[in-house]
Scaffold this active site. Structure first.
Site, PDB file in Angstrom:
ATOM      1  N   GLY A  17       0.766  -1.241   0.000  1.00 25.70           N
ATOM      2  CA  GLY A  17       0.000   0.000   0.000  1.00 25.70           C
ATOM      3  C   GLY A  17       0.795   1.286   0.000  1.00 25.70           C
ATOM      4  N   ASN A  19       2.004   2.961  -2.538  1.00 20.69           N
ATOM      5  CA  ASN A  19       1.478   3.854  -3.573  1.00 20.69           C
ATOM      6  C   ASN A  19       0.123   4.411  -3.163  1.00 20.69           C
ATOM      7  OD1 ASN A  19       3.000   4.271  -6.266  1.00 20.69           O
ATOM      8  ND2 ASN A  19       3.444   2.155  -5.731  1.00 20.69           N
ATOM      9  N   ARG A  68     -12.784 -16.799 -12.418  1.00 22.68           N
ATOM     10  CA  ARG A  68     -12.314 -15.421 -12.553  1.00 22.68           C
ATOM     11  C   ARG A  68     -13.470 -14.511 -12.928  1.00 22.68           C
ATOM     12  NH1 ARG A  68      -6.663 -14.022 -12.980  1.00 22.68           N
ATOM     13  NH2 ARG A  68      -5.448 -15.898 -12.772  1.00 22.68           N
ATOM     14  N   ARG A  94      -3.796  -9.309  -9.527  1.00 22.17           N
ATOM     15  CA  ARG A  94      -4.593 -10.236 -10.329  1.00 22.17           C
ATOM     16  C   ARG A  94      -4.625  -9.752 -11.771  1.00 22.17           C
ATOM     17  NH1 ARG A  94      -4.866 -14.812  -8.011  1.00 22.17           N
ATOM     18  NH2 ARG A  94      -6.621 -15.394  -9.305  1.00 22.17           N
ATOM     19  N   LEU A  96      -6.515  -9.097 -14.993  1.00 27.94           N
ATOM     20  CA  LEU A  96      -7.925  -8.776 -15.213  1.00 27.94           C
ATOM     21  C   LEU A  96      -8.344  -9.212 -16.615  1.00 27.94           C
ATOM     22  CD1 LEU A  96      -7.750  -5.291 -13.533  1.00 27.94           C
ATOM     23  CD2 LEU A  96      -9.036  -7.269 -12.665  1.00 27.94           C
ATOM     24  N   HIS A 112       3.809   0.437 -13.018  1.00 30.99           N
ATOM     25  CA  HIS A 112       4.694  -0.714 -13.163  1.00 30.99           C
ATOM     26  C   HIS A 112       6.119  -0.263 -12.875  1.00 30.99           C
ATOM     27  CE1 HIS A 112       6.117  -4.554 -14.778  1.00 30.99           C
ATOM     28  NE2 HIS A 112       7.039  -3.855 -15.419  1.00 30.99           N
ATOM     29  N   ASP A 148       0.698  -5.395 -18.836  1.00 29.18           N
ATOM     30  CA  ASP A 148       1.848  -4.473 -18.887  1.00 29.18           C
ATOM     31  C   ASP A 148       2.092  -3.947 -20.302  1.00 29.18           C
ATOM     32  OD1 ASP A 148       3.803  -6.505 -16.557  1.00 29.18           O
ATOM     33  OD2 ASP A 148       2.168  -5.078 -16.215  1.00 29.18           O
ATOM     34  N   GLU A 177       7.911   6.203  -8.115  1.00 29.21           N
ATOM     35  CA  GLU A 177       6.491   5.842  -8.257  1.00 29.21           C
ATOM     36  C   GLU A 177       5.608   6.768  -7.419  1.00 29.21           C
ATOM     37  OE1 GLU A 177       5.555   1.650  -7.815  1.00 29.21           O
ATOM     38  OE2 GLU A 177       7.658   1.170  -8.159  1.00 29.21           O
TER      39      GLU A 177
HETATM   40  N1  LIG Z   1      -5.500  -7.292 -18.059  1.00 26.94           N
HETATM   41  C1  LIG Z   1      -4.550  -6.749 -17.285  1.00 26.94           C
HETATM   42  N2  LIG Z   1      -4.514  -7.068 -15.974  1.00 26.94           N
HETATM   43  C2  LIG Z   1      -3.524  -6.517 -15.177  1.00 26.94           C
HETATM   44  C3  LIG Z   1      -2.574  -5.647 -15.741  1.00 26.94           C
HETATM   45  C4  LIG Z   1      -2.646  -5.342 -17.142  1.00 26.94           C
HETATM   46  O1  LIG Z   1      -1.827  -4.556 -17.686  1.00 26.94           O
HETATM   47  N3  LIG Z   1      -3.642  -5.914 -17.869  1.00 26.94           N
HETATM   48  N4  LIG Z   1      -1.569  -5.143 -14.932  1.00 26.94           N
HETATM   49  C5  LIG Z   1      -1.227  -6.016 -13.851  1.00 26.94           C
HETATM   50  C6  LIG Z   1       0.121  -5.841 -13.463  1.00 26.94           C
HETATM   51  N5  LIG Z   1       0.588  -6.642 -12.360  1.00 26.94           N
HETATM   52  C7  LIG Z   1       1.222  -5.951 -11.340  1.00 26.94           C
HETATM   53  O2  LIG Z   1       0.592  -5.162 -10.659  1.00 26.94           O
HETATM   54  C8  LIG Z   1       0.410  -8.043 -12.309  1.00 26.94           C
HETATM   55  C9  LIG Z   1       0.693  -8.860 -13.421  1.00 26.94           C
HETATM   56  C10 LIG Z   1       0.507 -10.252 -13.329  1.00 26.94           C
HETATM   57  C11 LIG Z   1       0.042 -10.816 -12.140  1.00 26.94           C
HETATM   58  C12 LIG Z   1      -0.216 -12.282 -12.021  1.00 26.94           C
HETATM   59  O3  LIG Z   1       0.346 -13.095 -12.727  1.00 26.94           O
HETATM   60  N6  LIG Z   1      -1.149 -12.607 -11.083  1.00 26.94           N
HETATM   61  C13 LIG Z   1      -1.570 -14.018 -10.848  1.00 26.94           C
HETATM   62  C14 LIG Z   1      -1.874 -14.253  -9.380  1.00 26.94           C
HETATM   63  C15 LIG Z   1      -0.771 -13.768  -8.492  1.00 26.94           C
HETATM   64  C16 LIG Z   1      -1.244 -13.773  -7.031  1.00 26.94           C
HETATM   65  O4  LIG Z   1      -2.487 -13.749  -6.791  1.00 26.94           O
HETATM   66  O5  LIG Z   1      -0.356 -13.767  -6.152  1.00 26.94           O
HETATM   67  C17 LIG Z   1      -2.884 -14.283 -11.574  1.00 26.94           C
HETATM   68  O6  LIG Z   1      -3.668 -13.304 -11.801  1.00 26.94           O
HETATM   69  O7  LIG Z   1      -3.130 -15.479 -11.821  1.00 26.94           O
HETATM   70  C18 LIG Z   1      -0.212  -9.984 -11.067  1.00 26.94           C
HETATM   71  C19 LIG Z   1      -0.025  -8.605 -11.137  1.00 26.94           C
HETATM   72  C20 LIG Z   1      -2.413  -6.239 -12.963  1.00 26.94           C
HETATM   73  N7  LIG Z   1      -3.462  -6.823 -13.833  1.00 26.94           N
HETATM   74  N1  GAR Z   2       3.486  -5.483 -12.352  1.00 23.09           N
HETATM   75  C1  GAR Z   2       3.047  -4.398 -11.523  1.00 23.09           C
HETATM   76  C2  GAR Z   2       3.907  -4.246 -10.294  1.00 23.09           C
HETATM   77  O1  GAR Z   2       4.877  -4.951 -10.081  1.00 23.09           O
HETATM   78  N2  GAR Z   2       3.528  -3.260  -9.466  1.00 23.09           N
HETATM   79  C3  GAR Z   2       4.339  -2.838  -8.354  1.00 23.09           C
HETATM   80  O2  GAR Z   2       3.866  -3.379  -7.137  1.00 23.09           O
HETATM   81  C4  GAR Z   2       4.362  -2.521  -6.087  1.00 23.09           C
HETATM   82  C5  GAR Z   2       3.237  -2.276  -5.122  1.00 23.09           C
HETATM   83  O3  GAR Z   2       3.778  -1.644  -3.974  1.00 23.09           O
HETATM   84  P1  GAR Z   2       2.767  -0.883  -2.963  1.00 23.09           P
HETATM   85  O4  GAR Z   2       1.706  -1.888  -2.556  1.00 23.09           O
HETATM   86  O5  GAR Z   2       3.685  -0.485  -1.831  1.00 23.09           O
HETATM   87  O6  GAR Z   2       2.189   0.288  -3.695  1.00 23.09           O
HETATM   88  C6  GAR Z   2       4.825  -1.203  -6.751  1.00 23.09           C
HETATM   89  O7  GAR Z   2       6.246  -1.133  -6.797  1.00 23.09           O
HETATM   90  C7  GAR Z   2       4.271  -1.332  -8.152  1.00 23.09           C
HETATM   91  O8  GAR Z   2       5.084  -0.665  -9.135  1.00 23.09           O
END
Ligand SMILES: Nc1nc2c(c(=O)[nH]1)N[C@@H](CN(C=O)c1ccc(C(=O)N[C@@H](CCC(=O)O)C(=O)O)cc1)CN2
Ligand code: GAR
Length: 196
Positions: A17, A19, A68, A94, A96, A112, A148, A177
């Site tokens: 948290g 951010n 999901r 997660r 989305l 990111h 991403d 960030e």
């Molecule tokens: N459709 C999109 N969904 C998300 C995006 C995006 O650009 N498009 N950004 C993410 C980025 N991210 C970090 O915050 C992120 C990327 C991938 C995963 C992941 O693989 N999650 C797993 C479960 C992991 C867990 O619950 O510990 C999953 O969803 O199966 C997580 C975060 C956010 N979503």
């Molecule tokens: N793929 C997206 C990703 O890695 N996001 C990263 O998760 C952290 C959350 O920290 P926070 O809970 O302290 O804000 C942040 O560093 C953010 O950039």
């Protein structure tokens, strides 16, 4: 010129948290208000902070849903209840689905910890160091189906110190960030970022 009402922001979190804290602390200066926090993780420290701040909290634990789609349907209902203009993912862990992304397309943001398109995915700081990259940083982008991979809105960079430990680099990027995300929401609140 008439005063604009503050931009209404819902923040989606899963973890620490920091951010969320930065967004909340900068909100008055930047012309937005956090209308609530949505988390998939009931034990997230971000949830405790939100409650301490008196923010509306909606918990939608993904483990309690068989699919999901069912999770994201409930997530959307919780978000819509907060009536945000913008939804900011801040360490929301997660992926989305297309229906959810389509519902909020153009007003769903993520931060990111790399200069996308470099280093999508996880473990970005160790990978940046291992690659010999001279610059690294953070990106705020629109969320699309491509994880991403959505349109970049803003980035903040720094010079990598060769041999720097990943944790030290991560801390320096995190500080970027904490300035970048409020800056982006402030510009959005002032109408300085065109809809994409
Ligand atoms: N459709 C999109 N969904 C998300 C995006 C995006 O650009 N498009 N950004 C993410 C980025 N991210 C970090 O915050 C992120 C990327 C991938 C995963 C992941 O693989 N999650 C797993 C479960 C992991 C867990 O619950 O510990 C999953 O969803 O199966 C997580 C975060 C956010 N979503
Ligand atoms: N793929 C997206 C990703 O890695 N996001 C990263 O998760 C952290 C959350 O920290 P926070 O809970 O302290 O804000 C942040 O560093 C953010 O950039």
């Amino acid at each position: 010129m008439g005063l604009r009402p503050p931009l209404k922001v819902a923040v989606m979190v899963s973890g620490r948290g920091s951010n969320l804290r930065a967004l909340q602390e900068e909100a008055p200066e930047q012309g937005y208000v956090i209308t609530g926090v949505v988390s998939n993780n009931p034990t997230a420290p971000a949830v405790d902070y939100a409650r301490d701040q008196g923010l509306a909290v909606r918990l939608v634990d993904h483990r309690r849903f068989a699919t999901r789609a069912a999770f994201e349907e409930t997530l959307a209902t919780a978000l819509d209840d907060l009536a945000p203009d913008i939804i900011a993912l801040a360490g929301f862990l997660r992926v989305l689905g297309a229906d959810f992304v389509g519902r909020y397309q153009g007003r769903l943001l993520n931060i990111h910890p790399s200069l996308l398109p470099a280093f999508p995915g996880l473990d970005t700081h160790r990978r940046a160091l291992a690659s010999g990259a001279r610059v690294h940083g953070a990106t705020v982008h629109l969320v699309t189906d491509a994880v991403d991979g959505g349109p970049i809105i803003a980035q903040a960079g720094l010079t990598v110190i060769p041999g720097e430990p990943p944790a030290a680099l991560a801390a320096r990027v995190l500080a970027l960030e904490h300035a970048l995300y409020p800056y982006v929401l402030g510009r959005w609140a002032r109408g300085e970022i065109a809809d994409r």
